[in-house]
Scaffold this active site. Structure first.
Site, PDB file in Angstrom:
ATOM      1  N   LYS A  22       0.840  -1.210   0.000  1.00 29.93           N
ATOM      2  CA  LYS A  22       0.000   0.000   0.000  1.00 29.93           C
ATOM      3  C   LYS A  22       0.873   1.258   0.000  1.00 29.93           C
ATOM      4  CE  LYS A  22      -1.745   1.704   4.015  1.00 29.93           C
ATOM      5  NZ  LYS A  22      -1.503   3.153   4.150  1.00 29.93           N
ATOM      6  N   ASN A  23       1.870   1.285   0.881  1.00 27.85           N
ATOM      7  CA  ASN A  23       2.646   2.513   1.051  1.00 27.85           C
ATOM      8  C   ASN A  23       3.587   2.801  -0.116  1.00 27.85           C
ATOM      9  OD1 ASN A  23       1.305   2.930   3.391  1.00 27.85           O
ATOM     10  ND2 ASN A  23       3.022   2.495   4.762  1.00 27.85           N
ATOM     11  N   ARG A  92      -5.851  10.553   4.435  1.00 29.93           N
ATOM     12  CA  ARG A  92      -4.984  11.621   4.939  1.00 29.93           C
ATOM     13  C   ARG A  92      -3.671  11.680   4.171  1.00 29.93           C
ATOM     14  NH1 ARG A  92      -8.295  14.615   8.059  1.00 29.93           N
ATOM     15  NH2 ARG A  92      -9.566  13.265   9.326  1.00 29.93           N
ATOM     16  N   CYS A 116      -5.608  12.683  12.547  1.00 30.49           N
ATOM     17  CA  CYS A 116      -6.103  11.398  12.078  1.00 30.49           C
ATOM     18  C   CYS A 116      -6.040  10.437  13.238  1.00 30.49           C
ATOM     19  CB  CYS A 116      -5.298  10.882  10.898  1.00 30.49           C
ATOM     20  SG  CYS A 116      -3.697  10.244  11.362  1.00 30.49           S
ATOM     21  N   ARG A 121      -1.319  15.119  12.373  1.00 31.59           N
ATOM     22  CA  ARG A 121      -0.485  14.741  11.227  1.00 31.59           C
ATOM     23  C   ARG A 121       0.086  16.002  10.600  1.00 31.59           C
ATOM     24  NH1 ARG A 121      -1.524   8.931   9.069  1.00 31.59           N
ATOM     25  NH2 ARG A 121       0.430   8.655   7.990  1.00 31.59           N
ATOM     26  N   PRO A 122       1.104  16.589  11.233  1.00 28.70           N
ATOM     27  CA  PRO A 122       1.637  17.852  10.715  1.00 28.70           C
ATOM     28  C   PRO A 122       2.308  17.657   9.363  1.00 28.70           C
ATOM     29  CG  PRO A 122       2.960  17.074  12.577  1.00 28.70           C
ATOM     30  CD  PRO A 122       1.854  16.083  12.384  1.00 28.70           C
ATOM     31  N   ILE A 123       2.389  18.741   8.589  1.00 26.65           N
ATOM     32  CA  ILE A 123       3.068  18.662   7.289  1.00 26.65           C
ATOM     33  C   ILE A 123       4.126  19.752   7.180  1.00 26.65           C
ATOM     34  CG2 ILE A 123       1.253  17.476   5.994  1.00 26.65           C
ATOM     35  CD1 ILE A 123       0.448  20.289   4.932  1.00 26.65           C
ATOM     36  N   ASP A 124       4.571  20.253   8.355  1.00 25.80           N
ATOM     37  CA  ASP A 124       5.560  21.336   8.345  1.00 25.80           C
ATOM     38  C   ASP A 124       6.828  20.945   7.578  1.00 25.80           C
ATOM     39  OD1 ASP A 124       5.616  19.512  10.567  1.00 25.80           O
ATOM     40  OD2 ASP A 124       7.303  20.630  11.374  1.00 25.80           O
ATOM     41  N   LEU A 125       7.267  19.707   7.702  1.00 23.96           N
ATOM     42  CA  LEU A 125       8.504  19.289   7.018  1.00 23.96           C
ATOM     43  C   LEU A 125       8.308  19.303   5.501  1.00 23.96           C
ATOM     44  CD1 LEU A 125       9.447  16.276   9.330  1.00 23.96           C
ATOM     45  CD2 LEU A 125      10.398  18.590   9.394  1.00 23.96           C
ATOM     46  N   ASP A 308       4.303   0.488  11.847  1.00 18.28           N
ATOM     47  CA  ASP A 308       3.057  -0.134  11.392  1.00 18.28           C
ATOM     48  C   ASP A 308       2.948  -1.605  11.785  1.00 18.28           C
ATOM     49  OD1 ASP A 308       2.410   2.273  10.307  1.00 18.28           O
ATOM     50  OD2 ASP A 308       2.806   1.713   8.224  1.00 18.28           O
ATOM     51  N   ILE A 330       7.606   6.903  16.719  1.00 18.85           N
ATOM     52  CA  ILE A 330       7.292   7.669  15.498  1.00 18.85           C
ATOM     53  C   ILE A 330       6.020   8.507  15.673  1.00 18.85           C
ATOM     54  CG2 ILE A 330       6.921   7.521  12.997  1.00 18.85           C
ATOM     55  CD1 ILE A 330       9.591   6.300  13.736  1.00 18.85           C
ATOM     56  N   ARG A 400      -8.454  -0.437   4.197  1.00 21.64           N
ATOM     57  CA  ARG A 400      -7.465   0.507   3.653  1.00 21.64           C
ATOM     58  C   ARG A 400      -6.151  -0.195   3.349  1.00 21.64           C
ATOM     59  NH1 ARG A 400      -5.826   4.356   7.653  1.00 21.64           N
ATOM     60  NH2 ARG A 400      -4.385   4.776   5.959  1.00 21.64           N
TER      61      ARG A 400
HETATM   62  C1  UD1 Z   1       4.187   6.872   6.260  1.00 18.25           C
HETATM   63  C2  UD1 Z   1       3.331   5.661   6.063  1.00 18.25           C
HETATM   64  C3  UD1 Z   1       2.805   5.166   7.394  1.00 18.25           C
HETATM   65  C4  UD1 Z   1       3.968   4.916   8.345  1.00 18.25           C
HETATM   66  C5  UD1 Z   1       4.874   6.142   8.434  1.00 18.25           C
HETATM   67  C6  UD1 Z   1       6.125   5.909   9.260  1.00 18.25           C
HETATM   68  C7  UD1 Z   1       2.364   5.978   3.869  1.00 18.25           C
HETATM   69  C8  UD1 Z   1       1.146   6.240   3.065  1.00 18.25           C
HETATM   70  N1  UD1 Z   1       2.211   6.010   5.200  1.00 18.25           N
HETATM   71  O1  UD1 Z   1       3.378   7.889   6.814  1.00 18.25           O
HETATM   72  O2  UD1 Z   1       2.076   3.955   7.191  1.00 18.25           O
HETATM   73  O3  UD1 Z   1       3.463   4.626   9.630  1.00 18.25           O
HETATM   74  O4  UD1 Z   1       5.281   6.548   7.114  1.00 18.25           O
HETATM   75  O5  UD1 Z   1       6.850   4.844   8.744  1.00 18.25           O
HETATM   76  O6  UD1 Z   1       3.422   5.714   3.350  1.00 18.25           O
HETATM   77  N2  UD1 Z   1       5.954  14.576  10.886  1.00 18.25           N
HETATM   78  C9  UD1 Z   1       6.037  15.906  11.255  1.00 18.25           C
HETATM   79  N3  UD1 Z   1       5.980  16.852  10.272  1.00 18.25           N
HETATM   80  C10 UD1 Z   1       5.866  16.515   8.945  1.00 18.25           C
HETATM   81  C11 UD1 Z   1       5.794  15.164   8.583  1.00 18.25           C
HETATM   82  C12 UD1 Z   1       5.835  14.206   9.588  1.00 18.25           C
HETATM   83  O7  UD1 Z   1       6.134  16.242  12.434  1.00 18.25           O
HETATM   84  O8  UD1 Z   1       5.818  17.421   8.112  1.00 18.25           O
HETATM   85  C13 UD1 Z   1       5.988  13.535  11.937  1.00 18.25           C
HETATM   86  C14 UD1 Z   1       4.667  12.746  11.985  1.00 18.25           C
HETATM   87  O9  UD1 Z   1       3.706  13.395  12.749  1.00 18.25           O
HETATM   88  C15 UD1 Z   1       5.106  11.449  12.590  1.00 18.25           C
HETATM   89  C16 UD1 Z   1       6.523  11.273  12.027  1.00 18.25           C
HETATM   90  O10 UD1 Z   1       6.955  12.565  11.607  1.00 18.25           O
HETATM   91  O11 UD1 Z   1       5.164  11.569  13.981  1.00 18.25           O
HETATM   92  C17 UD1 Z   1       6.610  10.291  10.877  1.00 18.25           C
HETATM   93  O12 UD1 Z   1       5.803  10.716   9.824  1.00 18.25           O
HETATM   94  P1  UD1 Z   1       6.098  10.336   8.313  1.00 18.25           P
HETATM   95  O13 UD1 Z   1       7.368   9.561   8.201  1.00 18.25           O
HETATM   96  O14 UD1 Z   1       5.951  11.569   7.517  1.00 18.25           O
HETATM   97  O15 UD1 Z   1       4.904   9.344   8.029  1.00 18.25           O
HETATM   98  P2  UD1 Z   1       3.877   9.402   6.830  1.00 18.25           P
HETATM   99  O16 UD1 Z   1       4.579   9.699   5.564  1.00 18.25           O
HETATM  100  O17 UD1 Z   1       2.712  10.240   7.219  1.00 18.25           O
END
Ligand code: UD1
Length: 419
Positions: A22-23, A92, A116, A121-125, A308, A330, A400
């Site tokens: 899936k990922n 998401r 979620c 689920r921040p996207i700042d990065l 996961d 994580i 999902r």
């Molecule tokens: C992806 C996977 C998810 C898996 C995760 C970690 C998909 C569709 N989903 O999720 O199944 O559990 O990787 O292996 O591939 N974070 C921030 N700011 C950001 C982005 C992330 O603080 O801008 C934090 C998140 O809140 C979380 C951590 O970083 O605590 C890891 O997130 P990330 O690696 O981005 O996971 P996803 O890509 O959302």
């Protein structure tokens, strides 16, 4: 309302075929939007999240067709650069379309992924990295409006955390940007490599090293290709956990033993014997009649123990002899399913990111509801090990990420039905 009913207590035995990841499939489908031509994504799992990605692509003006396990995306004529809120809410992780849409259309608008089931689920990065590539980001009424007025350009970027999604967004945005992008502290998950392999097959110039540095030389334009999605290491880990919890013996075919191997030490510590075949695609697990404690399982970015896979293994630990400890590094809020396991007689104490699991000699069937995707998988694993009947509801979470989980488990001897 659909339910899964499990009459537990049977040791699983037989073969399971692992589906596409899936990922990987989700970012690959987003990446197909970058290509002014046709991509064939083979081994594409049948999952509701994949359907949600296909719906987004159609909304963006692509022709998307599924035949068996092949999804063909024709992105020759993009018609939109906005993802409506209804589609964003379905999944998401659709934030990974952001980089692809900006690269292809020069602008993109979508709603924030918001909170979620795993917590905020921040996207700042993602946004910080995209700004470095020349994107201006504005927030308007809960929407993120991104624009690359002067086109995207290469940059030297260091991620504060190796976020999987942020790494994917940078890859998508940078491959047709002017100049070279260096992404440091990038995620090293196998799904990132799969995305790079697909993009390179489409004409991108991406190379990476084992230390998490990706170098992306921008190219003028990409072209279509055919690409097969890698096997789902989390699905594989879930079946390993199901074998472990039931004292079973399973052979997983068409998986990737290397990608799944971060979960092997915990299972081996609990007394399971794991064998991988030379082809690297077959993994065999033989579990003892009763598991020993799993020790301490700490989730980490790849090649650490995958977050996961923690929930299904925690479910197996519920019936182990002794106390196991899980530390979630994580996500903030990954233990919602623990209350459901408690209904089945599990003894688990949660304190922040730590769960202490005191194994019990038997779980009892109960009525439980999936709280999230991997939490749902944990309930199925626990139900397979429990005595008596378990009824599982809220299956939308499970759908999902697990293709045909009832049929796969029936084939290895489980008494499981979906109604
Ligand atoms: C992806 C996977 C998810 C898996 C995760 C970690 C998909 C569709 N989903 O999720 O199944 O559990 O990787 O292996 O591939 N974070 C921030 N700011 C950001 C982005 C992330 O603080 O801008 C934090 C998140 O809140 C979380 C951590 O970083 O605590 C890891 O997130 P990330 O690696 O981005 O996971 P996803 O890509 O959302």
């Amino acid at each position: 309302m659909q339910t899964i009913t499990v009459k537990g207590g049977r040791a699983l035995s037989g073969e399971v075929i692992i589906h596409g990841a899936k990922n990987s499939a989700l970012p690959l489908l987003a990446a197909a939007f970058l290509v002014p031509g046709t991509s064939e994504i083979h081994n594409c799992p049948r999952l509701s999240d994949v359907q949600a990605s296909m719906a987004i692509l159609r909304h963006l003006g692509c022709r998307v067709v599924r035949q068996e396990d092949v999804v063909t995306v024709d992105a020759s004529a993009p018609a939109a650069c906005t993802i409506p809120d209804t589609l964003m809410r379905e999944m998401r992780s659709s934030i990974v379309f952001l980089g692809a849409i900006i690269a292809r259309c020069g602008e993109a608008t979508m709603s924030y992924p918001g909170g979620c089931e795993l917590g905020p689920r921040p996207i700042d990065l993602h946004l910080t990295a995209l700004r470095r590539l020349g994107v201006t980001v504005e927030e308007c009424h809960g929407q993120i409006c991104c624009r690359a007025e002067n086109g995207l350009h290469g940059a030297d970027i260091t991620l504060a955390f190796p976020s999987v999604g942020a790494t994917e967004n940078v890859l998508l945005a940078a491959c047709t940007a002017r100049g070279t992008t260096i992404l440091r502290h990038a995620a090293r998950e196998p799904e990132i490599q799969d995305l790079c392999d697909y993009l390179n097959a489409c004409g991108a110039h991406i190379c990476g090293d084992a230390d998490g540095v990706l170098v992306i030389e921008g190219v003028e334009c990409l072209h279509g290709c055919a690409h097969a999605v890698i096997p789902d290491r989390i699905e594989a880990a879930t079946y390993l956990a199901a074998a472990a919890a039931t004292g079973g013996h399973l052979v997983l075919r068409r998986g990737c033993a290397l990608h799944t191997s971060p979960v092997f030490p915990a299972l081996e510590e609990s007394g399971c014997v794991i064998r991988t075949c030379e082809d690297g695609r077959t993994t065999e697990i033989r579990a003892p009649e009763r598991l020993h404690r799993l020790g301490t399982v700490r989730t980490m970015p790849y090649p650490g123990f995958p977050t996961d896979a923690a929930a299904p293994l925690l479910a197996a630990a519920c019936v182990a002899d002794g106390t196991s400890v899980f530390v979630e590094s994580i996500f903030e809020n990954r233990y919602k399913y623990v209350d459901e396991l408690a209904r089945m007689g599990a003894h688990i104490r949660v304190d922040g990111r730590v769960a202490v699991v005191e194994g019990v000699s038997r779980l009892q069937g109960a009525s439980v509801a999936c709280t999230d995707l991997r939490g749902g998988a944990a309930l199925i694993v626990a139900a397979l090990a429990a005595h008596g009947k378990t009824t599982v509801t809220e299956l939308k979470h499970l759908d999902r990420g697990y293709e045909e989980i009832t049929a796969c488990l029936q084939a290895v001897g489980a008494d499981i039905q979906r109604e």
